[in-house]
Enzyme design. Structure first.
Site, short mmCIF file in Angstrom:
data_model
loop_
_atom_site.label_atom_id
_atom_site.label_comp_id
_atom_site.label_asym_id
_atom_site.label_seq_id
_atom_site.Cartn_x
_atom_site.Cartn_y
_atom_site.Cartn_z
N TYR A 93 -14.74 1.01 -7.29
CA TYR A 93 -16.21 1.66 -7.07
C TYR A 93 -16.87 1.69 -8.23
O TYR A 93 -18.05 1.85 -8.54
CB TYR A 93 -15.85 3.11 -6.75
CG TYR A 93 -15.13 3.36 -5.44
CD1 TYR A 93 -15.70 2.89 -4.20
CD2 TYR A 93 -13.65 3.13 -5.52
CE1 TYR A 93 -14.96 3.10 -2.80
CE2 TYR A 93 -12.95 3.45 -4.26
CZ TYR A 93 -13.66 3.21 -2.96
OH TYR A 93 -12.97 3.32 -1.81
N LYS B 65 -2.14 -1.28 -3.79
CA LYS B 65 -3.09 -0.23 -3.64
C LYS B 65 -2.22 0.89 -3.71
O LYS B 65 -1.17 0.90 -3.06
CB LYS B 65 -3.82 -0.58 -2.34
CG LYS B 65 -4.87 0.87 -2.15
CD LYS B 65 -5.40 0.55 -0.68
CE LYS B 65 -6.63 1.91 -0.62
NZ LYS B 65 -7.27 1.96 0.60
N LYS C 204 0.85 -1.19 0.05
CA LYS C 204 -0.16 -0.19 0.13
C LYS C 204 0.77 1.27 -0.05
O LYS C 204 1.59 1.49 0.93
CB LYS C 204 -1.00 0.19 1.26
CG LYS C 204 -1.82 1.15 1.25
CD LYS C 204 -2.64 1.12 2.32
CE LYS C 204 -3.78 2.24 2.59
NZ LYS C 204 -4.73 2.18 3.67
#
Length: 324
Positions: free
Chosen positions: A314, A249, A196
């Site tokens: 999303y 990510k 991340k």
């Protein structure tokens, strides 16, 4: 050599479909949902068009809508009513994520895989991912680990199928695996946010989750965007500690990292198509600068082509509708 060899022969009609190397399926998608116990009606996130904060009692309806589109999994985030320095609203039996998990499982049972984000930034008054020494403004690693373990256990006790620790604390996978095993949750998998990056692409998410920092940033525990070899070390450590799935990510700025991890470890690999990636495409589409459906598909297929087995995005509902 041309004219005997013509690459365009395979680029038309149904032939193009037959020779396609990479495919994108609804089964590749994970849909993030924000459960918020401070509201009683949906509230659109201003920086994320089409994405809402939802009251706890409405999260099951959103999960069912995703399930009806064939999406197999959701990633659940919680926004609590009360925040404190420890983030103690993260692990109570009746806190926001625990309530939301039960709502979804009561409605959908095994028809929806529920993955919960395990981090403290949404629950702490200071907005950081761990305990803080305020004298030095240090994010303290080791005191945070038992709290992450306690949070993960509470999620699974409520019915979560998988936990996804995102705080980038050293040793977090080992701490969570031990906590789960000590509570007889031996079969609960861990999806680790193994790689991340300290990224500016998280801005809209922090608007949605109310998890902005009151001082400093997250660069002391999230990765430097300039580094790639470090990603292999981070992932290797998490795998050794018991991670079942590793994640990168953000996704689009780090396709090379997805490729390297998948090639090196040959294990289930996830990618998080984060809020900033979503919002910049939405904004460009709303201004008429890009074709939204085409760039959505092209972005997600690039993540899959790089090596991701699953994509948290999303765009999941829109992509599922398009694939149908």
């Amino acid at each position: 050599m041309f004219p005997e060899r013509r690459m365009r022969r395979l680029r038309s009609g149904k032939i193009k479909d037959l020779v396609r190397e990479t495919s994108l399926s609804v089964n590749d998608l994970v849909y993030p949902i924000f459960a918020n116990e401070t509201i009683d009606s949906p509230q659109e996130v201003a920086s994320m068009p089409g994405i809402n904060n939802l009251p706890v009692e409405m999260v099951a309806d959103e999960a069912k809508e995703a399930a009806d589109l064939g999406i197999p999994a959701i990633m659940l985030f919680g926004i609590p009513e009360k925040k404190d320095e420890q983030g103690s609203s993260a692990w109570g039996d009746d806190d926001v994520v625990q309530q939301a998990v039960r709502e979804i499982k009561n409605e959908l049972g095994k028809d929806m895989l529920v993955i919960t984000d395990v981090c403290l930034c949404e629950y702490t008054s200071h907005g950081h991912c761990g305990m803080v020494n305020f004298d030095t403004e240090e994010i303290m690693n080791d005191p945070t680990l038992p709290l992450l373990g306690k949070t993960a256990v509470s999620h699974v006790k409520a019915g979560a199928d998988m936990v996804a620790p995102s705080g980038m604390m050293d040793g977090m996978i080992s701490a969570i695996r031990s906590a789960l095993d000590n509570n007889n949750y031996h079969n609960t998998p861990i999806m680790s946010y193994a790689v991340k990056y300290s990224s500016a692409f998280y801005g809209p998410f922090r608007d949605a989750a109310g998890s902005g920092c009151c001082f400093g940033d997250r660069s002391t525990h999230q990765m430097d965007p300039a580094n790639s070899d470090e990603a292999l070390m981070e992932a290797a450590l998490d795998i050794e500690e018991g991670a079942d799935i590793i994640m990168v990510k953000p996704a689009l700025p780090y396709l090379d990292i997805i490729y390297r991890l998948k090639t090196e470890f040959e294990m289930p690999t996830a990618a998080y198509n984060v809020s900033g990636e979503y919002s910049m495409l939405k904004a460009a589409a709303q201004n008429g600068w890009l074709d939204e459906k085409q760039v959505m598909y092209e972005s997600l297929i690039s993540i899959k082509r790089a090596g991701a087995d699953m994509i948290i995005t999303y765009f999941a509902k829109e992509m599922a509708q398009m694939l149908k």
